[in-house]
Design an enzyme around this catalytic site. Structure first.
Site, mmCIF file in Angstrom:
data_model
loop_
_atom_site.group_PDB
_atom_site.id
_atom_site.type_symbol
_atom_site.label_atom_id
_atom_site.label_comp_id
_atom_site.label_asym_id
_atom_site.label_seq_id
_atom_site.Cartn_x
_atom_site.Cartn_y
_atom_site.Cartn_z
ATOM 1 N N ASP A 1 0.859 -1.181 0.000
ATOM 2 C CA ASP A 1 0.000 0.000 0.000
ATOM 3 C C ASP A 1 0.891 1.225 0.000
ATOM 4 O O ASP A 1 1.731 1.383 0.891
ATOM 5 C CB ASP A 1 -0.901 0.011 1.235
ATOM 6 N N ASP B 1 -14.912 -3.351 -1.329
ATOM 7 C CA ASP B 1 -14.536 -3.161 0.073
ATOM 8 C C ASP B 1 -15.813 -2.892 0.844
ATOM 9 O O ASP B 1 -16.561 -1.970 0.502
ATOM 10 C CB ASP B 1 -13.575 -1.976 0.228
#
Length: 244
Positions: free
Chosen positions: A8, A130
């Site tokens: 990330d 998500d």
């Protein structure tokens, strides 16, 4: 089933967020490309990259880093974060990303999904869903969408997507284990195996997916690797074992 160690990227660094909170950031490597090299050397074949800057701003801000990972390592790169136009999608495809993840755009611009499939094909696209309590979250997990995760999965299958990453936000970065039943439900809705994300703490969590292995294409993990409770080598082996 295969392992996708995660990188990330925020501010040019490899980080992790706790529960998707941009105020709870841990920096794990100042150089994401060096981190990708380490994953490849440990036996990973894939890497899941998230442009957190892009996820928040809506414009990819770390494409140059993605290009370097593609060019300098043997890894197949799945990239998400800020991919909300066909122009951006085409740019990432051209730098060699194996798969591009569309998330917020699927909710805010449903027509983009079909156009994306036409542009690069469903095999190079991943629907990034998500969710928190079954509701799809958008804009880097900042906002709820009011859209049911399973309904979105069915819509993406109809559009031609062949891959789907499902992230349980409440578990992401918390190393609390995976909810295998949730991934099985999403795979049933999508009609294809899904990529599980959020909550992997150890090799035992991957092995626990064995009963639903037919529903799982891959497993994404980040914090567990960075903090030493899971090695890439063990994760790769566990994924192969769970698929047997």
């Amino acid at each position: 089933m295969y392992l996708l160690p995660a990188i990330d990227i925020l501010g040019g660094k490899a980080v992790r967020l706790a529960k998707g909170d941009y105020s709870q950031v841990t920096v794990y490597n100042e150089d994401p490309v060096a981190q990708a090299h380490a994953f490849a050397e440990a036996g990973a074949e894939w890497v899941h990259v998230v442009d957190l800057d892009g996820a928040r701003s809506g414009v990819p801000e770390n494409a140059a880093i993605v290009e370097r990972i593609v060019r300098e390592t043997s890894l197949k790169v799945e990239i998400g974060g800020g991919i909300r136009t066909l122009e951006v999608l085409k740019r990432l495809a051209n730098v060699g990303a194996a798969r591009m993840v569309l998330g917020t755009a699927l909710v805010n611009d449903p027509e983009l999904a079909s156009a994306a499939v036409e542009l690069v094909g469903g095999e190079r696209l991943t629907a990034g869903i998500d969710a928190k309590n079954g509701e799809v979250a958008v804009s880097g997990w900042i906002e709820g969408s009011g859209v049911d995760a399973a309904d979105l999965a069915r819509a993406m299958a109809s559009a031609g997507f062949k891959h789907l990453v499902y992230t349980d936000i409440a578990r992401d970065g918390m190393q609390t284990g995976l909810d295998s039943a949730a991934y099985a439900r999403m795979a049933e809705a999508f009609g294809h195996p899904v990529i599980a994300s959020g909550g992997v703490a150890s090799v035992a969590d991957i092995r626990a997916l064995a009963p639903v292995a037919a529903s799982i294409e891959g497993v994404i993990t980040g914090r567990a690797i960075y903090e030493g409770s899971l090695t890439v080598e063990d994760g790769v082996a566990a994924c192969k074992e769970a698929s047997c």
